[in-house]
Motif scaffolding. Structure first.
Motif, PDB file in Angstrom:
ATOM      1  N   GLY A   1       0.816  -1.214   0.000  1.00 40.41           N
ATOM      2  CA  GLY A   1       0.000   0.000   0.000  1.00 40.41           C
ATOM      3  C   GLY A   1       0.843   1.254   0.000  1.00 40.41           C
ATOM      4  N   TYR A   2       1.817   1.314   0.886  1.00 38.67           N
ATOM      5  CA  TYR A   2       2.675   2.500   0.935  1.00 38.67           C
ATOM      6  C   TYR A   2       3.574   2.582  -0.294  1.00 38.67           C
ATOM      7  N   GLY A   3       3.941   1.424  -0.851  1.00 39.88           N
ATOM      8  CA  GLY A   3       4.714   1.446  -2.092  1.00 39.88           C
ATOM      9  C   GLY A   3       3.927   2.049  -3.231  1.00 39.88           C
ATOM     10  N   ASP A   4       2.665   1.652  -3.353  1.00 44.69           N
ATOM     11  CA  ASP A   4       1.820   2.223  -4.401  1.00 44.69           C
ATOM     12  C   ASP A   4       1.604   3.706  -4.163  1.00 44.69           C
ATOM     13  N   LEU A   5       1.484   4.088  -2.895  1.00 46.81           N
ATOM     14  CA  LEU A   5       1.309   5.494  -2.549  1.00 46.81           C
ATOM     15  C   LEU A   5       2.535   6.306  -2.972  1.00 46.81           C
ATOM     16  N   ALA A   6       3.709   5.744  -2.773  1.00 49.39           N
ATOM     17  CA  ALA A   6       4.952   6.452  -3.088  1.00 49.39           C
ATOM     18  C   ALA A   6       5.097   6.735  -4.572  1.00 49.39           C
ATOM     19  N   VAL A   7       4.586   5.846  -5.423  1.00 45.65           N
ATOM     20  CA  VAL A   7       4.718   6.060  -6.873  1.00 45.65           C
ATOM     21  C   VAL A   7       3.537   6.831  -7.443  1.00 45.65           C
ATOM     22  N   GLY A   8       2.670   7.345  -6.563  1.00 46.19           N
ATOM     23  CA  GLY A   8       1.563   8.176  -7.018  1.00 46.19           C
ATOM     24  C   GLY A   8       0.239   7.467  -7.117  1.00 46.19           C
ATOM     25  N   GLY A   9       0.183   6.203  -6.703  1.00 42.15           N
ATOM     26  CA  GLY A   9      -1.077   5.467  -6.745  1.00 42.15           C
ATOM     27  C   GLY A   9      -2.039   5.939  -5.670  1.00 42.15           C
ATOM     28  N   THR A  10      -3.329   5.719  -5.902  1.00 39.97           N
ATOM     29  CA  THR A  10      -4.338   6.120  -4.918  1.00 39.97           C
ATOM     30  C   THR A  10      -5.330   5.004  -4.632  1.00 39.97           C
ATOM     31  N   THR A  11      -5.987   4.489  -5.657  1.00 44.82           N
ATOM     32  CA  THR A  11      -7.061   3.512  -5.451  1.00 44.82           C
ATOM     33  C   THR A  11      -6.543   2.229  -4.820  1.00 44.82           C
ATOM     34  N   LEU A  12      -5.529   1.612  -5.420  1.00 41.19           N
ATOM     35  CA  LEU A  12      -4.975   0.386  -4.867  1.00 41.19           C
ATOM     36  C   LEU A  12      -4.375   0.640  -3.497  1.00 41.19           C
TER      37      LEU A  12
ATOM     38  N   LEU B   1      -4.223  -0.405   2.218  1.00 44.53           N
ATOM     39  CA  LEU B   1      -3.968   0.149   3.549  1.00 44.53           C
ATOM     40  C   LEU B   1      -5.181   0.016   4.453  1.00 44.53           C
ATOM     41  N   VAL B   2      -6.376   0.235   3.919  1.00 47.85           N
ATOM     42  CA  VAL B   2      -7.573   0.041   4.737  1.00 47.85           C
ATOM     43  C   VAL B   2      -7.717  -1.433   5.116  1.00 47.85           C
ATOM     44  N   ALA B   3      -7.459  -2.332   4.171  1.00 51.70           N
ATOM     45  CA  ALA B   3      -7.523  -3.767   4.472  1.00 51.70           C
ATOM     46  C   ALA B   3      -6.544  -4.131   5.573  1.00 51.70           C
ATOM     47  N   ALA B   4      -5.338  -3.560   5.522  1.00 47.54           N
ATOM     48  CA  ALA B   4      -4.329  -3.866   6.541  1.00 47.54           C
ATOM     49  C   ALA B   4      -4.718  -3.305   7.901  1.00 47.54           C
ATOM     50  N   TYR B   5      -5.083  -2.017   7.925  1.00 46.45           N
ATOM     51  CA  TYR B   5      -5.356  -1.366   9.205  1.00 46.45           C
ATOM     52  C   TYR B   5      -6.668  -1.817   9.835  1.00 46.45           C
ATOM     53  N   ALA B   6      -7.687  -2.001   9.025  1.00 49.02           N
ATOM     54  CA  ALA B   6      -9.015  -2.296   9.573  1.00 49.02           C
ATOM     55  C   ALA B   6      -9.297  -3.786   9.709  1.00 49.02           C
ATOM     56  N   LEU B   7      -8.528  -4.626   9.041  1.00 51.65           N
ATOM     57  CA  LEU B   7      -8.850  -6.053   9.041  1.00 51.65           C
ATOM     58  C   LEU B   7      -7.663  -6.935   9.411  1.00 51.65           C
TER      59      LEU B   7
ATOM     60  N   PRO C   1      -5.501  11.156   8.470  1.00 53.95           N
ATOM     61  CA  PRO C   1      -5.115  10.265   7.379  1.00 53.95           C
ATOM     62  C   PRO C   1      -5.937   8.987   7.268  1.00 53.95           C
ATOM     63  N   PHE C   2      -6.335   8.398   8.407  1.00 57.68           N
ATOM     64  CA  PHE C   2      -7.102   7.153   8.284  1.00 57.68           C
ATOM     65  C   PHE C   2      -8.463   7.418   7.666  1.00 57.68           C
ATOM     66  N   PHE C   3      -9.086   8.538   8.034  1.00 58.27           N
ATOM     67  CA  PHE C   3     -10.359   8.873   7.409  1.00 58.27           C
ATOM     68  C   PHE C   3     -10.193   9.045   5.910  1.00 58.27           C
ATOM     69  N   VAL C   4      -9.126   9.721   5.485  1.00 63.10           N
ATOM     70  CA  VAL C   4      -8.915   9.968   4.060  1.00 63.10           C
ATOM     71  C   VAL C   4      -8.796   8.639   3.313  1.00 63.10           C
ATOM     72  N   LEU C   5      -8.069   7.681   3.882  1.00 65.62           N
ATOM     73  CA  LEU C   5      -7.942   6.363   3.255  1.00 65.62           C
ATOM     74  C   LEU C   5      -9.293   5.680   3.157  1.00 65.62           C
ATOM     75  N   LEU C   6     -10.025   5.700   4.264  1.00 69.76           N
ATOM     76  CA  LEU C   6     -11.330   5.042   4.297  1.00 69.76           C
ATOM     77  C   LEU C   6     -12.304   5.736   3.348  1.00 69.76           C
ATOM     78  N   GLY C   7     -12.294   7.058   3.371  1.00 73.78           N
ATOM     79  CA  GLY C   7     -13.176   7.813   2.487  1.00 73.78           C
ATOM     80  C   GLY C   7     -12.863   7.576   1.027  1.00 73.78           C
ATOM     81  N   ASN C   8     -11.574   7.512   0.694  1.00 74.86           N
ATOM     82  CA  ASN C   8     -11.204   7.247  -0.690  1.00 74.86           C
ATOM     83  C   ASN C   8     -11.713   5.884  -1.144  1.00 74.86           C
ATOM     84  N   LEU C   9     -11.624   4.910  -0.262  1.00 69.32           N
ATOM     85  CA  LEU C   9     -12.142   3.581  -0.587  1.00 69.32           C
ATOM     86  C   LEU C   9     -13.632   3.652  -0.904  1.00 69.32           C
ATOM     87  N   PHE C  10     -14.380   4.407  -0.119  1.00 69.44           N
ATOM     88  CA  PHE C  10     -15.825   4.513  -0.334  1.00 69.44           C
ATOM     89  C   PHE C  10     -16.146   5.250  -1.628  1.00 69.44           C
ATOM     90  N   THR C  11     -15.283   6.159  -2.074  1.00 72.68           N
ATOM     91  CA  THR C  11     -15.573   6.870  -3.327  1.00 72.68           C
ATOM     92  C   THR C  11     -15.560   5.934  -4.526  1.00 72.68           C
TER      93      THR C  11
END
Length: 829
Positions: free
Chosen positions: A26-37, A42-48, A131-141
């Motif tokens: 998740g953080y690797g994808d974030l570093a290269v500019g990814g958002t959706t994946l 990250l939500v799967a890791a943190y919440a589950l 930040p956690f809300f932003v991750l969760l919110g992005n998932l819901f979008t």
């Protein structure tokens, strides 16, 4: 940590490995500019995955809740005393159906648009960044549900509050397990807790639009509460240890959603001390809990990574990188300094809790005002006596429920009682608010006030109190049933049922907030924020700059531009943020150049070519923008020449008597706009700001904005001088007014509950009245009548039984939108 938590080393390694892989990817994808994946992983890791790894063993959903007697003798727990997860799920679904029926179809005022937009672009909202809300919110979008992005994020609020209601069901049922033998009676108690809490005004109103992060925080409160209730029943052992470590993790993760995540911490500590103080002597468990807490805080690592990619919403810009993400600048001391400042909300300054902004009794009075709202939200003050009576009833029921809790289940009370105290008296003291916006209106401007009502800060107070209200109602029901005489010829069991049936109407007390709050808590037809944003952007010619004031005239514009793609060609320059260093970099320098798309604007701009001005609205490098001082003192009036325009800046007319950074940026943009031909506007929500800079006779009203004129303009056929309002572009304003969506949205909503933002409705009134006066000068009787009818319809909804003269007798027609949480400004020398 593994040795403490996992039943087998191998299973534990697998679980932690999966969580680590998801985090790394998740953080690797974030570093290269990814958002959706990235957000999904990250939500799967943190919440589950991490909670599963901490719990170590499956089957926690089937854990049994022992009664006091069975705990004492160590006997097997009977099936009827297991937590009723199925019934709790049904309660959650019913609450979710209620929220779905009253869900906002789009964005809303205040911070809703900011957070929805930040979630959509995986950006950084205002400090601390959540930040956690932003991750969760992005998932819901990205979910394939809802009609638009805003609705999907609104669903997040509804889901969180609905699940919270189910957890309060379980808490109430657990407390009643040591008292009521019949499961159906405990279910009634659980249902009361779920529905009273779900329909309290602030909880309901916040659950049908994602105005901020508070419903996600509420879910953290409820989950931790249920885990602690389980822990209080659990004998010492690995399972109890895992529950505590999971609680520590959730405290950290909750903080990464909102600092309120730590609010439940003192109650956890008191419960541990009261229930099993020797836990504090077990250093391995303490280390495991500390490690879990730190892991829960790691979502903050998202902020400098995303900030370096410069998303559209990048508040605070917590990165030292200037040309994209790189490890060296991301791991630099400057990035850490900026990130820390963001987390600590340095932008807003601070004050000691010992330096009271209002007296503590006055602050408790504010809490009491908002408590009264929960059971009957009387927005127009038409039923004050009934509102107070209901508040006293629910206060008494909650107090009685607290006594029931203490007597019937003291183990869990040692957690829940301190929790209630923490989110009421302690929270009131800690927040240290000024007078509430609606509090003590008779004091008027004699006291400093919050810019809006802060009832949402006490959402946890009202929600947790609902469990005690439910216990109080059940206690009242049982007490009344015990005093009903029924036929002695009936069997004992039947007599009890008859008594309870006869006294069951008392349970209808729980329906009061549902009935009393439906109209004002529901946002089912509320599109006001989106429509206001559309109207404001429509008032600006293509490629123009629009100066706005604060939250409500800015955040909805962000949403419309960055989420729905409407009028992205307009540059929004918000005064409350131009005093920061990062905002000029974000909006004035780095923002891409967007083409004007006629289909996204009003018809008045179609059918002709609009040349795009060259470059940015301001020709500064980042280094030059950063070098602008916080303020400059003027020893006397100064002249500014822009094209054919000359204005005089008099320090006596400036807000602080000095030229602030925001003023300097605005004046620089105006001067450059004169050379490039870029239209420049002040939103009418900025009040007299333009005049304070010296623009007295150089403004032309077009719709909801005022355009800067660079050449002298005299009244003519389409330009009318209205006393008190200045020059009006009648043709343009009339054409815009006919396409404005805001007036119809206000009338359709049928009420204006939030009085702190009612000036936005007054903006439409003043616009309509001004336009009507101009049309009257031109003799256009038909449009005068139409405009007058619209303004009176708005007034009837927002200020029922109040004349236009009375509405504007309180405040001037040229109104200012509330700024929201103000950025700290330099003190004038």
């Amino acid at each position: 940590m593994i040795a403490v938590l996992a039943p087998t080393r191998r299973a534990s390694i697998v679980r932690y490995a999966l969580a680590t892989i998801a985090l790394g990817a998740g953080y690797g994808d974030l570093a290269v500019g990814g958002t959706t994946l990235a957000s999904f992983l990250l939500v799967a890791a943190y919440a589950l995955l991490i909670p599963i790894a901490i719990l170590g063993t499956p089957g926690m959903n089937g854990e049994r809740v022992p009664t006091r007697a069975s705990r004492a003798r160590g006997a097997p727990v009977p099936k009827e005393h297991r937590p009723s997860y199925g019934a709790a799920a049904v309660a959650s679904l019913v609450v979710f159906a209620l929220y779905l029926a009253t869900l906002a179809p789009s964005t809303a005022l205040w911070d809703a648009s900011e957070y929805i937009t930040a979630a959509y672009v995986l950006g950084i909202p205002h400090p601390p960044g959540n930040p956690f809300f932003v991750l969760l919110g992005n998932l819901f979008t990205h979910l394939p549900v809802g009609g638009n992005v805003a609705q999907r994020v609104n669903l997040l609020a509804a889901v969180c509050s609905s699940v919270s209601a189910g957890l309060w069901f379980l808490v109430a049922e657990r407390v009643l397990a040591g008292w009521l033998a019949a499961r159906w009676e405990r279910w009634i108690g659980g249902a009361l807790a779920a529905f009273v809490g779900a329909t309290a005004f602030t909880v309901w109103n916040q659950s049908v639009v994602n105005e901020k992060v508070y419903t996600v925080s509420l879910l953290f409160f409820a989950v931790v509460s249920w885990l602690m209730v389980l822990w209080c029943d659990e004998p010492a052992g690995r399972r109890a240890d895992r529950l505590l470590v999971l609680v520590a993790y959730l405290l950290g993760l909750g903080y990464s959603n909102h600092p309120a995540g730590f609010l439940v911490g003192p109650a956890v500590a008191i419960a541990v001390l009261a229930r099993r103080w020797t836990t504090l002597l077990r250093w391995r468990l303490l280390l495991a809990g500390a490690a879990a807490l730190v892991i829960g805080l790691t979502p903050f690592a998202q902020e400098p990574i995303r900030a370096a990619h410069f998303p559209a919403i990048n508040e605070g810009e917590p990165t030292a990188c200037t040309a994209g993400f790189k490890l060296d600048c991301t791991l630099s001391a400057e990035t850490w300094t900026r990130l820390r400042a963001n987390i600590e909300r340095a932008q807003y300054g601070g004050h000691s809790v010992l330096d009271r902004q209002a007296s503590f009794p006055a602050q408790m009075q504010m809490w009491w005002l908002y408590f009264r709202w929960q059971w009957l939200r009387d927005a127009h003050g038409s039923q004050p006596a009934l509102q107070t009576l209901l508040a006293l009833v629910f206060l008494a029921l909650g107090a009685a429920g607290g006594i029931v809790h203490w007597r019937r289940d003291r183990r869990s009370f040692w957690f829940y009682g301190p929790l209630v105290f923490s989110v009421t008296v302690a929270l009131v003291f800690y927040m240290n608010f000024k007078y509430g916006y609606s509090q003590a209106p008779e004091l008027g401007a004699m006291v400093e006030r919050e810019v809006r009502d802060r009832d949402y800060f006490y959402i946890w107070s009202f929600s947790t109190w609902s469990v005690w209200i439910a216990l109080g109602i059940v206690g009242l029901w049982q007490w009344l049933a015990g005093r009903i005489a029924v036929g002695a010829e009936l069997p004992v069991g039947r007599r009890d049922l008859v008594r309870r049936a006869i006294t069951a109407p008392v349970l209808a007390l729980a329906l009061i907030p549902l009935i009393a709050n439906w109209k004002q808590a529901s946002r089912a037809r509320d599109t006001i924020a989106r429509d206001l944003a559309y109207d404001l952007l429509s008032s600006v010619e293509p490629y123009g700059v629009l100066v706005t004031y604060g939250d409500n005239d800015t955040f909805p514009l962000w949403y419309l531009q960055h989420v729905e793609g409407v009028r992205k060609d307009v540059t929004v320059a918000v005064l409350s943020l131009l005093n920061t260093d990062w905002y000029a970099r974000q909006e004035l320098i780095r923002k891409p150049h967007y083409e004007f798309e006629p289909d996204t604007g009003p018809s008045v701009y179609r059918g002709r070519a609009w040349p795009r001005p060259p470059g940015n609205p301001i020709s500064l490098t980042i280094a030059e923008a950063d070098s602008i001082p916080a303020y400059v003192a003027l020893d006397g009036p100064r002249r500014l020449v822009a094209g054919g325009l000359t204005i005089t800046i008099d320090p006596r007319r400036l807000e602080y008597g000095v030229l602030q950074r925001s003023d300097m940026l605005v004046l620089r943009m105006i001067r450059e706009a004169a050379d490039t031909g870029r239209p420049f506007y002040f939103s009418r929500t900025t009040g007299g700001y333009a005049e304070s800079l010296g623009f007295d006779s150089n403004l032309l009203t077009q719709g909801l904005a005022r355009k800067v004129l660079y050449t002298p303009t005299v009244p003519g056929r389409d330009t009318v001088l209205v006393v008190g309002a200045g020059l009006i572009d009648v043709a343009r304003s009339n054409a815009l007014w006919k396409e404005f969506r805001g007036p119809a949205a206000i009338v359709r909503r049928g009420d204006w509950v939030d009085r702190a933002s009612a000036d936005l409705a007054r903006l439409y009134l003043s616009t309509g009245i001004t336009l009507g006066g101009a049309l009257d000068q031109l003799g256009d009787a038909r449009d005068v009548a139409r405009t007058e009818q619209t303004t009176r319809s708005i007034a009837a909804v927002v200020w029922p039984n109040t004349s236009l003269e009375e509405i504007f007798g309180v405040r001037e027609p040229n109104v200012t939108a509330p700024a929201g949480d103000a950025v700290r400004l330099p003190a004038a020398p």
